[in-house]
Design a protein around this motif. Structure first.
Motif, mmCIF file in Angstrom:
data_model
loop_
_atom_site.group_PDB
_atom_site.id
_atom_site.type_symbol
_atom_site.label_atom_id
_atom_site.label_comp_id
_atom_site.label_asym_id
_atom_site.label_seq_id
_atom_site.Cartn_x
_atom_site.Cartn_y
_atom_site.Cartn_z
ATOM 1 N N MET A 1 1.025 -1.151 -0.016
ATOM 2 C CA MET A 1 -0.024 0.056 -0.110
ATOM 3 C C MET A 1 0.828 1.342 -0.097
ATOM 4 O O MET A 1 1.793 1.514 0.677
ATOM 5 C CB MET A 1 -1.003 0.134 1.349
ATOM 6 N N THR A 2 0.681 2.264 -0.866
ATOM 7 C CA THR A 2 1.389 3.347 -0.884
ATOM 8 C C THR A 2 0.625 4.508 0.031
ATOM 9 O O THR A 2 -0.437 4.609 -0.075
ATOM 10 C CB THR A 2 1.470 3.966 -2.341
ATOM 11 N N PRO A 3 1.554 5.439 0.422
ATOM 12 C CA PRO A 3 1.211 6.498 1.285
ATOM 13 C C PRO A 3 0.277 7.375 0.621
ATOM 14 O O PRO A 3 0.566 7.445 -0.632
ATOM 15 C CB PRO A 3 2.212 6.987 2.182
ATOM 16 N N LEU A 4 -0.927 7.931 1.241
ATOM 17 C CA LEU A 4 -1.488 9.210 0.567
ATOM 18 C C LEU A 4 -0.399 10.282 0.323
ATOM 19 O O LEU A 4 0.228 10.724 1.464
ATOM 20 C CB LEU A 4 -2.891 9.279 1.097
ATOM 21 N N ASP A 5 -0.826 11.148 -0.679
ATOM 22 C CA ASP A 5 -0.480 12.494 -0.414
ATOM 23 C C ASP A 5 -0.753 13.182 0.794
ATOM 24 O O ASP A 5 -1.946 12.920 1.123
ATOM 25 C CB ASP A 5 -0.661 13.520 -1.624
ATOM 26 N N ALA A 6 -0.115 14.267 1.237
ATOM 27 C CA ALA A 6 -0.344 15.021 2.417
ATOM 28 C C ALA A 6 -1.588 15.827 1.976
ATOM 29 O O ALA A 6 -1.710 16.399 0.896
ATOM 30 C CB ALA A 6 0.635 16.068 2.732
ATOM 31 N N VAL A 7 -2.521 15.966 2.990
ATOM 32 C CA VAL A 7 -3.915 16.734 2.704
ATOM 33 C C VAL A 7 -4.051 17.600 3.715
ATOM 34 O O VAL A 7 -3.759 17.605 4.918
ATOM 35 C CB VAL A 7 -5.053 15.697 2.740
ATOM 36 N N GLN A 8 -4.135 18.891 3.225
ATOM 37 C CA GLN A 8 -4.271 20.053 4.295
ATOM 38 C C GLN A 8 -5.812 20.052 4.569
ATOM 39 O O GLN A 8 -6.786 20.032 3.582
ATOM 40 C CB GLN A 8 -3.802 21.378 3.623
ATOM 41 N N ILE A 9 -6.286 20.148 5.471
ATOM 42 C CA ILE A 9 -7.626 20.135 5.991
ATOM 43 C C ILE A 9 -7.862 21.584 6.698
ATOM 44 O O ILE A 9 -7.567 22.108 7.729
ATOM 45 C CB ILE A 9 -7.946 19.118 7.144
#
Length: 122
Positions: A1-9
């Motif tokens: 599983m590859t990590p998700l891109d960073a998400v700014q919330i």
């Protein structure tokens, strides 16, 4: 599983008003690393409002090691950095750049991982 891109919330108002419902529905992250401990505590509250458990469903970690993180149950997992030395180092770099036209550079600052109970062992 590859990590998700960073998400700014984005959030408006206090940390207690953080809404993660869209992020949880669209991305289903298994871990969230907040940019500071207060935001991490807000994330934990938002996840609980979504009916999720920390760390059972989602692991949460913060960054700065404030005392209140040790007072919650389970204690917050965080990266502690010495505020005074970090501020002094940043000020020194800025002055050097402004006064001496020094190039921007990367410096390593000491840190400690304080393991709490908000990150699941995998």
């Amino acid at each position: 599983m590859t990590p998700l891109d960073a998400v700014q919330i984005p959030f408006v108002g206090g940390y207690d008003q953080l809404d993660l419902s869209d992020v949880m529905t669209s991305l289903s992250p298994t871990a969230i690393v907040a940019s500071n401990d207060l935001l991490a505590l807000g994330v934990i509250g938002a996840l609980k409002r979504e009916g999720l458990s920390v760390p059972g469903d989602v692991s949460v970690a913060g960054f700065d090691g404030i005392t209140i993180g040790r007072l919650i149950d389970p204690p917050l997992t965080t990266i502690e950095m010495p505020d005074a030395s970090m501020g002094a180092t940043a000020a020194s770099l800025l002055l050097d750049m402004a006064e001496n036209a020094a190039p921007a550079r990367h410096l390593d600052v000491a840190y400690v991982l304080r393991r709490g109970g908000t990150v699941r062992a995998i």
